[in-house]
Design an enzyme around this catalytic site. Structure first.
Site, PDB file in Angstrom:
ATOM      1  N   HIS A 193      66.453  86.840  63.427  1.00  0.00           N
ATOM      2  CA  HIS A 193      67.382  87.959  63.581  1.00  0.00           C
ATOM      3  C   HIS A 193      68.733  87.569  62.986  1.00  0.00           C
ATOM      4  CE1 HIS A 193      64.756  89.790  66.702  1.00  0.00           C
ATOM      5  NE2 HIS A 193      64.354  88.543  66.732  1.00  0.00           N
ATOM      6  N   ARG A 299      84.032  98.302  79.208  1.00  0.00           N
ATOM      7  CA  ARG A 299      83.713  97.614  80.451  1.00  0.00           C
ATOM      8  C   ARG A 299      84.998  97.472  81.267  1.00  0.00           C
ATOM      9  NH1 ARG A 299      80.001  94.475  76.718  1.00  0.00           N
ATOM     10  NH2 ARG A 299      77.928  94.540  77.689  1.00  0.00           N
ATOM     11  N   ARG A 335      83.169 102.961  81.558  1.00  0.00           N
ATOM     12  CA  ARG A 335      82.252 102.643  82.641  1.00  0.00           C
ATOM     13  C   ARG A 335      83.088 102.226  83.842  1.00  0.00           C
ATOM     14  NH1 ARG A 335      78.152  97.736  81.887  1.00  0.00           N
ATOM     15  NH2 ARG A 335      79.959  96.414  82.258  1.00  0.00           N
ATOM     16  N   GLU A 442      69.922 101.189  83.521  1.00  0.00           N
ATOM     17  CA  GLU A 442      69.786  99.728  83.398  1.00  0.00           C
ATOM     18  C   GLU A 442      69.009  99.115  84.556  1.00  0.00           C
ATOM     19  OE1 GLU A 442      73.676  97.886  83.333  1.00  0.00           O
ATOM     20  OE2 GLU A 442      74.455  99.254  84.826  1.00  0.00           O
ATOM     21  N   ASN A 465      70.669  95.141  78.425  1.00  0.00           N
ATOM     22  CA  ASN A 465      70.877  93.756  78.893  1.00  0.00           C
ATOM     23  C   ASN A 465      70.324  93.603  80.302  1.00  0.00           C
ATOM     24  OD1 ASN A 465      72.252  93.558  76.543  1.00  0.00           O
ATOM     25  ND2 ASN A 465      74.290  93.544  77.448  1.00  0.00           N
ATOM     26  N   ASP A 466      70.679  94.532  81.151  1.00  0.00           N
ATOM     27  CA  ASP A 466      70.158  94.475  82.518  1.00  0.00           C
ATOM     28  C   ASP A 466      68.743  95.017  82.601  1.00  0.00           C
ATOM     29  OD1 ASP A 466      72.117  93.222  84.089  1.00  0.00           O
ATOM     30  OD2 ASP A 466      73.388  94.979  83.914  1.00  0.00           O
ATOM     31  N   CYS A 513      73.438 100.706  74.566  1.00  0.00           N
ATOM     32  CA  CYS A 513      74.622  99.858  74.369  1.00  0.00           C
ATOM     33  C   CYS A 513      74.374  98.378  74.669  1.00  0.00           C
ATOM     34  CB  CYS A 513      75.776 100.360  75.230  1.00  0.00           C
ATOM     35  SG  CYS A 513      75.508 100.079  76.986  1.00  0.00           S
TER      36      CYS A 513
END
Ligand code: PEP
Ligand code: MG
Length: 587
Positions: A193, A299, A335, A442, A465-466, A513
């Site tokens: 990647h 965030r 958020r 998430e 991610n979560d 995201c």
């Protein structure tokens, strides 16, 4: 002069002084210029002073709440803090070898650990935990002034080459490639990647070196020969002179202004919306510069970091207003605080613990009273944030997003609190516009109830991610299973399709995201799966646009269909590689 053979994944030959990154340990090792050594030693000393104060405070608090016995657990750490084998030894390393403070602390810890491992007495062996805790504290305090490897990587001031154990695409995207001329990694095939990123940026790279990090000292001269599949450590003058001639001619790919501003489209003209993830309002300029079409994830909990108290409604209002004005007319998705109790306690109850902020890995693994769950139990805090947001709303295109939502009940309560905050403002004579409200998907429960949530929100943002770690039950902070953290797991692809469909049926926008979006090998697949909006770290936007402009939607859809029919991560990865044939590093 020493040669190490690897796999050239991005052609070209460059040379430079090595900066060494241990991504797994989150430590960057670099050479400190002689005149900066006193400063580096001072950083270490400051970190010790802060650690002592913090330990005394924790000790006093525990003694008050739980009695002296528990508090005495921290005596051992206070003693160690003054042990000549720890901080003074690290200082000596900085002075003698010119390495940075973080690396010196890590090295001292590694030596300490080896000694503890060999101890027969289990009690003494367990003291290793204390040392680890203390070293973690010292490193955390050191981070206060330079923060993360990412900040350092973007602030290097000489032509260098990056040598790393591994380099994730999201970190690679943060590097200032006008200063870092190329990179070499120990990890091999699975770094493809990052290899794609290297090729897009036209940065020579060699991977699969196995022992480059162990062999190369920071500051050592290294040639990276991406064409010849090797690196040369301490090249002789003749070899260097030969490379220097070639090196002068190459310039890293810098995206032209027009390219940056151009919206992302596939080769056949399908629009893809690319927004930026931000942690700090100050990064807005870099998001705009990189051509972000909005902020897809701010965030906001970073407002609480490196502060001594929770910001007031007015302070928050100023920050939100500045962001909204700075991005207008494009949207800013804020958020609401995604913190847990511990993080909050460090802020609000114990201001002396100035710099305590958990790392991303630590944050990522938390499943307790966190995100919206915490906001709902701390309505004072939540109300303040909502009022500040609503007051700022007239200054741009605000969207409010709730993190860590696991069901409709929580969402309804949160929306109720938004309505109450609006009513309280109205009662004071402050009108606020209608603000779109959305949720992060998430938690698997949210994904499975996406159809129900979709009826009650204006948008979805998928936080992979979560979502990945909870779907796969993989704690990323636990090294023994972190290898199972697989964004390309068939389960994840299915969940993404499910959420995208639920959003589509309810006709609400859905964006993604998580870090996954900034991986140029995965992004085309996500488009093939039907997603059209992404938010990512600003540094990754240029490459994302480039990768998309090289692909046709029909091909991406076909790729997605094939990927969805495959049973293993490896098969899916091979499929991606085949599709991205021109990037292939497997020979
Ligand atoms: C996510 O979970 O994917 C996300 C973007 O949120 P964070 O990384 O801040 O938890
Ligand atoms: Mg998250």
């Amino acid at each position: 002069m020493q040669r190490l053979k690897g796999i050239g994944v991005s052609p070209g030959v460059v040379y430079g002084r090595a900066v060494v990154l241990m991504q797994r340990a989150q430590v960057l090792r670099y050479r400190v210029a002689a005149d900066r050594i006193p400063h580096e030693v001072d950083r270490l000393e400051q970190s010790r002073v802060r650690a002592r104060q913090q330990l005394h405070d924790i000790r006093a608090r525990l003694a008050r709440r739980r009695g002296p016995e528990l508090a005495s657990l921290f005596d051992a750490q206070l003693l160690m803090l003054d042990d000549p084998m720890l901080v003074p030894k690290a200082e000596t390393l900085v002075r003698d070898t010119g390495v940075n403070a973080e690396w010196a602390v890590q090295q001292v810890f590694d030596e300490f650990s080896a000694v503890f491992e060999d101890m027969a007495d289990p009690y003494l062996r367990e003291r290793k935990g204390d040392v680890a805790d203390l070293v973690g504290r010292l490193k955390m305090n050191l981070r206060q002034d330079v923060s993360t490897p990412r900040d350092l990587l973007s602030a290097l001031d000489e032509a260098s080459v990056l040598v790393a154990d591994e380099l994730t695409p999201s970190l690679a995207a943060q590097v200032d490639w006008t200063k870092v001329r190329g990179f070499a990694t120990d990890a091999g095939s699975r770094t493809y990647h990052t290899a794609i990123l290297a090729r897009s940026l036209e940065v020579p790279a060699v991977v699969g070196l196995h022992e480059a990090v162990a062999r190369i000292q920071p500051g050592q001269m290294v040639i990276i020969d991406g064409t010849g599949d090797e690196i040369i450590i301490d090249p002789d003058p003749a070899a260097l002179a030969q490379v220097a001639r070639v090196c002068e001619d190459r310039r890293p790919a810098v995206h032209a202004e027009a390219d940056r501003r151009r919206p992302a489209t596939t080769a056949d003209g399908i629009r893809v919306r690319l927004e930026a993830n931000l942690e700090f309002a100050d990064d807005l300029a870099s998001a705009r510069y990189a051509g972000a079409e909005g902020v897809g994830l701010y965030r906001s909990e970073f407002l609480l970091a490196s502060r001594r108290s929770i910001p007031s409604e007015d302070e928050q209002f100023q920050v939100y207003r500045r962001m909204l004005e700075g991005m207008a007319p494009d949207p800013v998705t804020v958020r609401t605080f995604d913190v847990d109790e511990d993080q909050l306690a460090l802020r609000s109850m114990d201001p002396t613990l100035g710099g305590s902020w958990l790392s991303e890995v630590e944050r990522g693994s938390r499943q307790g009273l966190r995100g919206l769950r915490l906001s709902l139990t701390r309505s004072d805090l939540f109300r303040t944030q909502l009022r500040a947001l609503l007051r700022a709303a007239p200054y741009g295109a605000l969207r409010i997003m709730f993190p860590f939502v696991s069901g409709v009940e929580q969402l309804r309560r949160a929306k109720q609190l938004v309505a109450e905050a609006r009513a309280s403002l109205l009662a004071e004579g402050t009108h606020t516009p209608d603000v779109p409200v959305g949720v992060m998907i998430e938690i698997p429960a949210a994904a499975y109830t996406a159809d129900l949530l979709a009826r009650e929100v204006d948008f979805f943002t998928i936080g992979t991610n979560d979502l990945i770690q909870y779907c796969l039950a993989v704690d990323r902070a636990d090294e023994r299973v972190s290898g199972l953290y697989e964004p390309l797991h068939p389960a994840i692809l299915r969940v993404l399709v499910m959420v995208r469909r639920a959003a589509g049926r309810a006709r609400i926008p859905v964006s993604l995201c998580g870090e996954m979006a900034s991986d140029p090998a995965i992004l085309p697949l996500l488009v093939g799966l039907g997603l059209r909006e992404f938010s990512m770290t600003p540094g990754a936007l240029g490459v994302a646009k480039q990768v998309l402009s090289d692909s046709r939607l029909e091909d991406l859809k076909a790729l997605a269909r094939r990927a969805l029919s495959l049973a293993t991560v490896e098969e899916i990865e091979q499929e991606l590689l085949a599709a991205l044939g021109r990037y292939s590093i497997h020979r």
